[in-house]
Design a protein around this motif. Structure first.
Motif, PDB file in Angstrom:
ATOM      1  N   GLY A  85       0.810  -1.427   0.003  1.00  0.00           N
ATOM      2  CA  GLY A  85       0.090   0.054  -0.179  1.00  0.00           C
ATOM      3  C   GLY A  85       0.675   1.269  -0.121  1.00  0.00           C
ATOM      4  N   ARG A  86       0.243   1.814  -0.041  1.00  0.00           N
ATOM      5  CA  ARG A  86       0.884   3.622  -0.315  1.00  0.00           C
ATOM      6  C   ARG A  86       1.213   4.101   1.649  1.00  0.00           C
ATOM      7  NH1 ARG A  86      -2.940   7.504  -0.352  1.00  0.00           N
ATOM      8  NH2 ARG A  86      -4.817   6.372  -0.080  1.00  0.00           N
ATOM      9  N   LEU A  87       2.572   5.288   0.806  1.00  0.00           N
ATOM     10  CA  LEU A  87       3.242   5.583   2.832  1.00  0.00           C
ATOM     11  C   LEU A  87       2.454   5.708   3.888  1.00  0.00           C
ATOM     12  CD1 LEU A  87       6.148   5.377   4.495  1.00  0.00           C
ATOM     13  CD2 LEU A  87       6.544   7.811   2.995  1.00  0.00           C
ATOM     14  N   LEU A  88       1.812   7.085   3.155  1.00  0.00           N
ATOM     15  CA  LEU A  88       1.072   7.957   4.513  1.00  0.00           C
ATOM     16  C   LEU A  88      -0.772   7.076   3.865  1.00  0.00           C
ATOM     17  CD1 LEU A  88       2.630  11.210   3.430  1.00  0.00           C
ATOM     18  CD2 LEU A  88       2.825   9.155   5.777  1.00  0.00           C
ATOM     19  N   ASP A  89      -1.729   6.129   3.720  1.00  0.00           N
ATOM     20  CA  ASP A  89      -2.143   5.800   3.793  1.00  0.00           C
ATOM     21  C   ASP A  89      -3.184   5.272   5.570  1.00  0.00           C
ATOM     22  OD1 ASP A  89      -4.616   4.726   3.780  1.00  0.00           O
ATOM     23  OD2 ASP A  89      -4.051   2.403   3.093  1.00  0.00           O
ATOM     24  N   PHE A  90      -3.580   5.724   5.659  1.00  0.00           N
ATOM     25  CA  PHE A  90      -3.834   6.294   7.316  1.00  0.00           C
ATOM     26  C   PHE A  90      -5.856   5.678   7.335  1.00  0.00           C
ATOM     27  CE2 PHE A  90      -0.673   9.327   7.486  1.00  0.00           C
ATOM     28  CZ  PHE A  90       0.098   8.633   8.506  1.00  0.00           C
ATOM     29  N   GLY A  91      -6.419   5.234   5.562  1.00  0.00           N
ATOM     30  CA  GLY A  91      -7.645   5.102   5.874  1.00  0.00           C
ATOM     31  C   GLY A  91      -7.628   3.462   7.193  1.00  0.00           C
TER      32      GLY A  91
END
Length: 381
Positions: free
Chosen positions: A174-180
């Motif tokens: 996943g993406r680095l800043l994926d806070f979902g």
């Protein structure tokens, strides 16, 4: 931790009079370190899901020392001081939560609650040492020397970092800043938001404890041994056993119940301190010591609760959110108390301190609301 509260330590006696700062400006200066932390910790803590946290800890310790040295050498007013303090805060963002991740990555599988609580409570011991060293050095050799001396702390940490064995995290997707995934973890978010309320109160009082006790001592001639140095150091050192005992209380009686009880008690004590702000220091001292216990007693329980509620594959991101919310509200707490003091008569006014401690009480009362929301959402899901 040695440079962590050098700015709040010297605000009342040195920086406010020398730089002609208002309460709001002093709060802004003290909170700038938390602001620098807040802006960078989402990236730095989340990176620990992808690379060894030890590497970030090394860089963070170096930048923390650099910002502290720059403040001592070149700060001449509010904005230059805020810039250099923010740099130190950026360094601390690479040290505190990445340090916790470096610890948890090296622990055996199982319940890490006590180890995490020991780590977070050691924060308070470091703050106590920071208060002590900063004030003693500033009084003996000037406030700039206090920055040069305390900058040695992060440099010593570099040695510790290099002694740690490398541990590479499992590959992350996943993406680095994926806070979902973090936002969708209601249980963890309850602890994150509760930690924000805790940090608002904690950093608010840490920023202004020296100024408050300076006000108390100035009105009373019978408290020569109860200097701001003594009170601020004792206040910070009590936090370490308080945090450990608070976590044990949470393990025995339930985390949500224990944290809520501590926060309600802390709000009540804050209001009592504000109400008796112009009374004898011998009346205020027991209240301050009780407050020194209630303020940090929820810290270890909140952080260990967050860590255990986090999805293991997103633990770094959850820690990043935890710190971002916490230190955002730390900066707000320092500034909000300054604004309250300015609006109600200044730090020489008893009514102003009543207002300041009322702000602290209002802030910590948001914590139980966050935990109630989290528990309700978790049950519904």
């Amino acid at each position: 931790m040695l440079p962590h509260v050098v700015v709040p330590s010297i605000l009342a006696a040195f920086l406010i009079p020398e730089w002609h700062l208002s309460g709001a400006q002093a709060g802004l200066l003290a909170g700038s370190g938390a602001a620098g932390y807040m802006l960078t910790v989402p990236v730095l803590a989340t990176l620990t899901d992808r690379i060894d946290a030890r590497k970030i800890l090394i860089a963070g310790s170096a930048v923390s020392a650099l910002g502290t040295l720059l403040f001592g050498a070149f700060a001449t007013g509010l904005w230059s001081g805020a810039l250099f303090n923010a740099i130190a805060g950026i360094g601390f963002a690479g040290a505190y939560m990445p340090g916790l991740k470096a610890l948890t990555d090296r622990l055996a599988p199982g319940d890490s609650s006590r180890a995490i609580t020991l780590y977070t409570s050691s924060f308070s011991f470091g703050v106590g040492m920071s208060f002590l060293v900063s004030q003693l050095v500033a009084e003996a050799w000037g406030w700039r020397t206090a920055f040069f001396v305390t900058a040695a702390g992060p440099l010593v940490m570099l040695t510790v970092c290099f002694l740690l064995q490398p541990v590479e995290p499992k590959p992350a997707s996943g993406r680095l800043l994926d806070f979902g995934p973090v936002f969708h973890n209601r249980k963890a978010m309850g602890f994150v938001l509760g930690y924000g309320a805790h940090c608002f109160e904690l950093y608010g009082i840490r920023t202004w404890i020296v100024a408050f006790w300076t006000f108390v001592v100035a009105r009373n001639s019978d408290a020569s041994i109860l200097t701001p140095v003594v009170v601020s150091v004792v206040f910070s050192l009590l936090a370490m056993p308080a945090s450990i005992l608070g976590n044990e209380f949470a393990l025995r009686f339930g985390r949500h119940r224990a944290i809520t009880a501590v926060m309600l008690a802390s709000a009540a004590v804050a209001l009592l301190i504000g109400f008796f702000a112009d009374k004898s220091p011998w009346l205020l001292l027991p209240l301050i010591l009780i407050y020194a216990i209630t303020v940090p007693a929820d810290s270890g329980a909140l952080t260990s609760g967050m860590s255990m509620a986090a999805d293991p594959s997103h633990r770094g991101a959850t820690m990043a959110m935890h710190s971002t919310v916490g230190f955002s509200l730390s900066a707000l707490g320092a500034w909000a108390l300054g604004v309250a003091l300015d609006a109600t008569g200044g730090p020489q006014s008893a009514s102003a301190w009543m207002a300041a401690f009322s702000v602290l009480a209002a802030g910590i009362l948001l914590g139980p609301l966050a935990l109630m929301w989290s528990r309700k959402e978790t049950r519904q899901s």
